[in-house]
Scaffold this motif. Structure first.
Motif, PDB file in Angstrom:
ATOM      1  N   SER A   1      78.857  40.348  27.978  1.00 33.47           N
ATOM      2  CA  SER A   1      77.469  40.794  27.930  1.00 33.47           C
ATOM      3  C   SER A   1      77.325  41.998  28.845  1.00 33.47           C
ATOM      4  O   SER A   1      78.149  42.248  29.720  1.00 33.47           O
ATOM      5  CB  SER A   1      76.529  39.669  28.374  1.00 33.47           C
ATOM      6  N   GLY A   2      76.236  42.712  28.663  1.00 37.34           N
ATOM      7  CA  GLY A   2      76.050  43.914  29.457  1.00 37.34           C
ATOM      8  C   GLY A   2      75.931  43.630  30.937  1.00 37.34           C
ATOM      9  O   GLY A   2      76.341  44.439  31.766  1.00 37.34           O
ATOM     10  N   SER A   3      75.372  42.517  31.321  1.00 39.25           N
ATOM     11  CA  SER A   3      75.121  42.232  32.718  1.00 39.25           C
ATOM     12  C   SER A   3      75.969  41.105  33.265  1.00 39.25           C
ATOM     13  O   SER A   3      75.989  40.876  34.468  1.00 39.25           O
ATOM     14  CB  SER A   3      73.647  41.857  32.904  1.00 39.25           C
ATOM     15  N   GLY A   4      76.654  40.364  32.420  1.00 38.18           N
ATOM     16  CA  GLY A   4      77.362  39.177  32.860  1.00 38.18           C
ATOM     17  C   GLY A   4      76.434  38.001  33.062  1.00 38.18           C
ATOM     18  O   GLY A   4      76.875  36.905  33.409  1.00 38.18           O
TER      19      GLY A   4
ATOM     20  N   LYS B 180      70.937  36.065  18.047  1.00 37.37           N
ATOM     21  CA  LYS B 180      70.424  36.876  19.150  1.00 37.37           C
ATOM     22  C   LYS B 180      71.563  37.594  19.860  1.00 37.37           C
ATOM     23  O   LYS B 180      71.445  38.783  20.216  1.00 37.37           O
ATOM     24  CB  LYS B 180      69.662  35.988  20.133  1.00 37.37           C
ATOM     25  N   ASN B 181      72.670  36.914  20.036  1.00 38.73           N
ATOM     26  CA  ASN B 181      73.813  37.547  20.688  1.00 38.73           C
ATOM     27  C   ASN B 181      74.402  38.661  19.830  1.00 38.73           C
ATOM     28  O   ASN B 181      74.828  39.704  20.347  1.00 38.73           O
ATOM     29  CB  ASN B 181      74.879  36.504  21.016  1.00 38.73           C
ATOM     30  N   GLU B 182      74.432  38.451  18.517  1.00 36.28           N
ATOM     31  CA  GLU B 182      74.941  39.493  17.621  1.00 36.28           C
ATOM     32  C   GLU B 182      74.038  40.717  17.637  1.00 36.28           C
ATOM     33  O   GLU B 182      74.492  41.837  17.348  1.00 36.28           O
ATOM     34  CB  GLU B 182      75.078  38.936  16.208  1.00 36.28           C
ATOM     35  N   GLU B 183      72.774  40.536  17.976  1.00 43.46           N
ATOM     36  CA  GLU B 183      71.827  41.653  18.082  1.00 43.46           C
ATOM     37  C   GLU B 183      71.918  42.352  19.438  1.00 43.46           C
ATOM     38  O   GLU B 183      71.210  43.329  19.676  1.00 43.46           O
ATOM     39  CB  GLU B 183      70.399  41.143  17.873  1.00 43.46           C
ATOM     40  N   GLY B 184      72.761  41.826  20.331  1.00 44.26           N
ATOM     41  CA  GLY B 184      72.924  42.452  21.640  1.00 44.26           C
ATOM     42  C   GLY B 184      72.412  41.635  22.794  1.00 44.26           C
ATOM     43  O   GLY B 184      72.350  42.126  23.922  1.00 44.26           O
ATOM     44  N   GLY B 185      72.001  40.384  22.530  1.00 43.22           N
ATOM     45  CA  GLY B 185      71.528  39.520  23.603  1.00 43.22           C
ATOM     46  C   GLY B 185      70.082  39.811  23.986  1.00 43.22           C
ATOM     47  O   GLY B 185      69.327  40.429  23.231  1.00 43.22           O
TER      48      GLY B 185
ATOM     49  N   GLY C  67      70.978  42.763  28.190  1.00 44.61           N
ATOM     50  CA  GLY C  67      71.932  42.237  27.225  1.00 44.61           C
ATOM     51  C   GLY C  67      72.481  40.863  27.571  1.00 44.61           C
ATOM     52  O   GLY C  67      73.559  40.488  27.089  1.00 44.61           O
ATOM     53  N   ALA C  68      71.772  40.127  28.401  1.00 49.09           N
ATOM     54  CA  ALA C  68      72.224  38.775  28.749  1.00 49.09           C
ATOM     55  C   ALA C  68      72.452  37.960  27.483  1.00 49.09           C
ATOM     56  O   ALA C  68      71.642  38.001  26.551  1.00 49.09           O
ATOM     57  CB  ALA C  68      71.198  38.085  29.642  1.00 49.09           C
ATOM     58  N   GLU C  69      73.577  37.242  27.446  1.00 48.28           N
ATOM     59  CA  GLU C  69      73.879  36.425  26.279  1.00 48.28           C
ATOM     60  C   GLU C  69      73.151  35.085  26.351  1.00 48.28           C
ATOM     61  O   GLU C  69      72.864  34.563  27.426  1.00 48.28           O
ATOM     62  CB  GLU C  69      75.384  36.191  26.165  1.00 48.28           C
ATOM     63  N   VAL C  70      72.871  34.550  25.175  1.00 41.72           N
ATOM     64  CA  VAL C  70      72.196  33.263  25.052  1.00 41.72           C
ATOM     65  C   VAL C  70      73.254  32.181  24.890  1.00 41.72           C
ATOM     66  O   VAL C  70      74.137  32.292  24.030  1.00 41.72           O
ATOM     67  CB  VAL C  70      71.238  33.239  23.842  1.00 41.72           C
ATOM     68  N   SER C  71      73.183  31.142  25.701  1.00 36.22           N
ATOM     69  CA  SER C  71      74.026  29.964  25.553  1.00 36.22           C
ATOM     70  C   SER C  71      73.142  28.754  25.329  1.00 36.22           C
ATOM     71  O   SER C  71      71.970  28.739  25.729  1.00 36.22           O
ATOM     72  CB  SER C  71      74.893  29.740  26.797  1.00 36.22           C
TER      73      SER C  71
ATOM     74  N   PHE D  43      62.739  33.522  22.728  1.00 38.15           N
ATOM     75  CA  PHE D  43      63.302  34.878  22.834  1.00 38.15           C
ATOM     76  C   PHE D  43      62.192  35.919  22.997  1.00 38.15           C
ATOM     77  O   PHE D  43      62.310  36.837  23.813  1.00 38.15           O
ATOM     78  CB  PHE D  43      64.134  35.212  21.592  1.00 38.15           C
ATOM     79  N   ASP D  44      61.150  35.775  22.210  1.00 41.87           N
ATOM     80  CA  ASP D  44      60.022  36.710  22.298  1.00 41.87           C
ATOM     81  C   ASP D  44      59.425  36.691  23.704  1.00 41.87           C
ATOM     82  O   ASP D  44      59.100  37.734  24.277  1.00 41.87           O
ATOM     83  CB  ASP D  44      58.964  36.325  21.250  1.00 41.87           C
ATOM     84  N   ALA D  45      59.313  35.489  24.279  1.00 39.51           N
ATOM     85  CA  ALA D  45      58.701  35.359  25.602  1.00 39.51           C
ATOM     86  C   ALA D  45      59.571  35.973  26.699  1.00 39.51           C
ATOM     87  O   ALA D  45      59.067  36.687  27.574  1.00 39.51           O
ATOM     88  CB  ALA D  45      58.434  33.882  25.896  1.00 39.51           C
TER      89      ALA D  45
END
Length: 420
Positions: free
Chosen positions: A38-41, A74-79, A85-89, A342-344
Motif C-alpha cells: 500500500s502507499g502508506s503501509g 476497494k484495494n484494486e481501486e487503490g485502497g 492508499g491504506a489497504e482494507v483488511s 468506505f465513504d465515511a
C-alpha cells in the motif's frame, strides 16, 4: 493472535481460521485481505462478526464473502485514498449464531485491530455485539438484523442500520400483499401467522396483530410460534389449519420454514394463500431449492436487490464470480455496509473512531450507489435508515424476483390461489 491470510480473497477461507478460546468455546477469528504494497503501509481493518458455523452458517458465509469482495474491490481501486492508499483488511469472527458469543467476538475483533465492526445477521447476536462496540466507542454498522430492539430505546451513538426492520417488514407485507390479491379480484380478510420464537418473530407478530393488520382490513385469527429446538411443526400447523384463515404468513429462518413445509405435507394441507414477512428462506435460492415445488409463487415482504438499478446486475455478476454462489439480498446488505464505511473514512480522512463515527452519521447515499431496493441511505438520529423499505419478492421458477412496488419491479406478479 490472528492468522494473516495473504493468499487473496477469492472464495471462502474458512478452513484456514485460527480458533481462539472463550471460556472453553472455540470461536473463529482470522484476517483476510489482499495484504501487499500500500502507499502508506497502513491498513484499515473491518471486523466481520457473523455465524460461520451452526445452523445459520450458510447466510453468514454469504455475507462474509460480500465483505471480502468489497475489500478486494476497494484495494484494486487503490485502497483508502484519504489514508494515502491504506489497504482494507477483513477480520473474520465466527459468533456461531449465538448471542452469548457475539459480544465476545466483537471484543476480540476490536482487540485485534478492527477500526469498525459489522454484523451479525440474527438479531439477538447483533444486540450483544453492538453493545460491546458501543461500550468501546467503535462504530458498528449492522449488516443484517431485523428486530427493532437493535436500536429502539437503547440510546446508541455508534450503531447504524441500513436495512428495513420488523416495523417495515410488517408494515409493507400488510399494505402490499393484500393489495396485490385484491387488485387481482380475490378476497383476503383473515390470516394466520407462523413465526420464529425470538424478538424478531414476536415483533412482527405484534405489529401485524395490533397495528398494520387492522389498518389494512386484515384479521389475525391465529398465531403460533416455533423454536429451533423442536423436532417438527405439526402441532403449530394443525392449529393454523383449524383456524381456517384465508392466508398464512411466515416469519423466520430456514430451519423453522423447513419444519413448516414438512408439516404441510404431513397434514396434507395447502393454504389458499401462502406468503412471508421477513421469511429468510424465501429469498435464499438454496433454501428455495430445498423446499421445492411448494415454494413456487410465494411472495415475501423482505429486503431485496434492486433489479431496476443497472448497478445490481454488475454486483450480482461480480459476487457470483468471486463467491461461486448467487448474490442474495443479505450479501447485498453486507456489501453496502462496507460502502457506507468506505465513504465515511474517505470523508473523515482518519481512522479515529469519533471522527469516523461522525462521518457515518452524516452519510447520504443515493439509491443508485448500492444494489439494494432502497430509496437511499441517510441515518436518522437513532441510527436507522430513513429510506428503509421492504419490497415484495416472489419465487418464480425457483428464482427470486421483485414484483412490487412498481419502482423496483423486475417482473409482473403472478397472483393465483393455491388449490387446497
Amino acid at each position: 493472535m490472528v492468522e494473516d491470510n495473504t493468499s487473496g480473497l477469492r472464495g471462502p477461507s474458512y478452513s484456514r481460521r485460527r480458533y481462539i478460546k472463550y471460556g472453553g468455546v472455540a470461536t473463529a477469528v482470522s484476517l483476510a485481505g489482499c495484504v501487499g504494497d500500500s502507499g502508506s503501509g497502513e491498513e484499515f481493518v473491518i471486523g466481520s462478526n457473523h455465524p460461520l458455523s451452526g445452523s445459520l452458517s450458510y447466510t453468514g458465509e454469504t455475507m462474509t464473502q460480500a465483505i471480502e469482495l468489497a475489500a478486494q474491490q476497494k484495494n484494486e481501486e487503490g485502497g483508502i485514498e484519504a489514508l494515502d492508499g491504506a489497504e482494507v483488511s477483513v477480520l473474520q469472527g465466527d459468533n456461531e449464531g449465538a448471542q452469548e458469543m457475539a459480544g465476545q467476538v466483537t471484543q476480540q475483533l476490536i482487540n485485534d485491530g478492527a477500526d469498525v465492526v459489522t454484523g451479525c445477521f440474527n438479531s439477538d447476536s447483533t444486540i450483544a455485539a453492538s453493545a460491546t462496540a458501543e461500550q468501546a466507542q467503535v462504530p458498528f454498522v449492522v449488516s443484517v438484523a431485523a428486530t427493532d430492539q437493535v436500536l429502539k430505546g437503547r440510546d446508541m451513538n455508534y450503531v447504524y442500520r441500513l436495512q428495513p426492520t420488523t416495523y417495515h417488514f410488517a408494515r409493507d407485507w400488510a399494505r402490499y400483499y393484500p393489495e396485490l390479491i385484491r387488485n387481482a379480484g380475490y378476497e383476503i380478510e383473515t390470516y394466520g401467522h407462523y413465526y420464529i420464537d425470538n424478538a424478531y418473530g414476536a415483533e412482527i407478530n405484534e405489529y401485524l396483530e395490533n397495528e398494520f393488520g387492522p389498518e389494512n382490513d386484515l384479521e389475525m385469527v391465529e398465531s403460533t410460534a416455533i423454536t429451533l429446538d423442536q423436532n417438527d411443526a405439526n402441532a403449530q400447523v394443525a392449529r393454523l389449519r383449524e383456524a381456517d384463515p384465508d392466508c398464512i404468513c411466515l416469519s423466520g429462518y430456514e430451519q423453522d420454514a423447513a419444519m413448516f413445509f414438512d408439516a404441510l405435507e404431513n397434514l396434507n394441507w395447502r393454504p389458499t394463500w401462502l406468503s412471508g414477512s421477513a421469511s429468510t428462506p424465501l429469498v435464499n435460492p438454496d433454501a428455495i431449492e430445498n423446499i421445492g415445488e411448494p415454494a413456487e409463487g410465494i411472495m415475501d415482504a423482505n429486503y431485496a436487490l434492486n433489479p431496476a438499478n443497472d448497478f445490481t446486475d454488475q454486483f450480482r455478476q461480480e459476487y457470483s464470480d468471486f463467491a461461486d454462489r448467487s448474490a442474495t439480498p443479505e450479501a447485498g446488505l453486507a456489501w453496502a455496509a462496507c460502502q457506507v464505511i468506505f465513504d465515511a473514512v474517505e470523508r473523515a480522512g482518519t481512522k479515529d473512531s469519533d471522527a469516523l463515527n461522525d462521518a457515518i452519521a452524516e452519510t447520504q447515499m443515493d439509491s443508485d450507489e448500492t444494489p439494494l431496493a432502497l430509496e437511499g441511505i441517510e441515518f436518522e438520529d437513532n441510527g436507522e435508515n430513513a429510506h428503509a423499505l421492504a419490497a415484495i419478492n416472489q419465487v418464480r421458477d425457483g428464482d427470486v424476483k421483485v414484483v412490487y412496488p412498481e419502482d423496483y419491479q423486475e417482473v409482473e406478479p403472478v397472483v393465483e390461489p393455491n388449490e387446497t
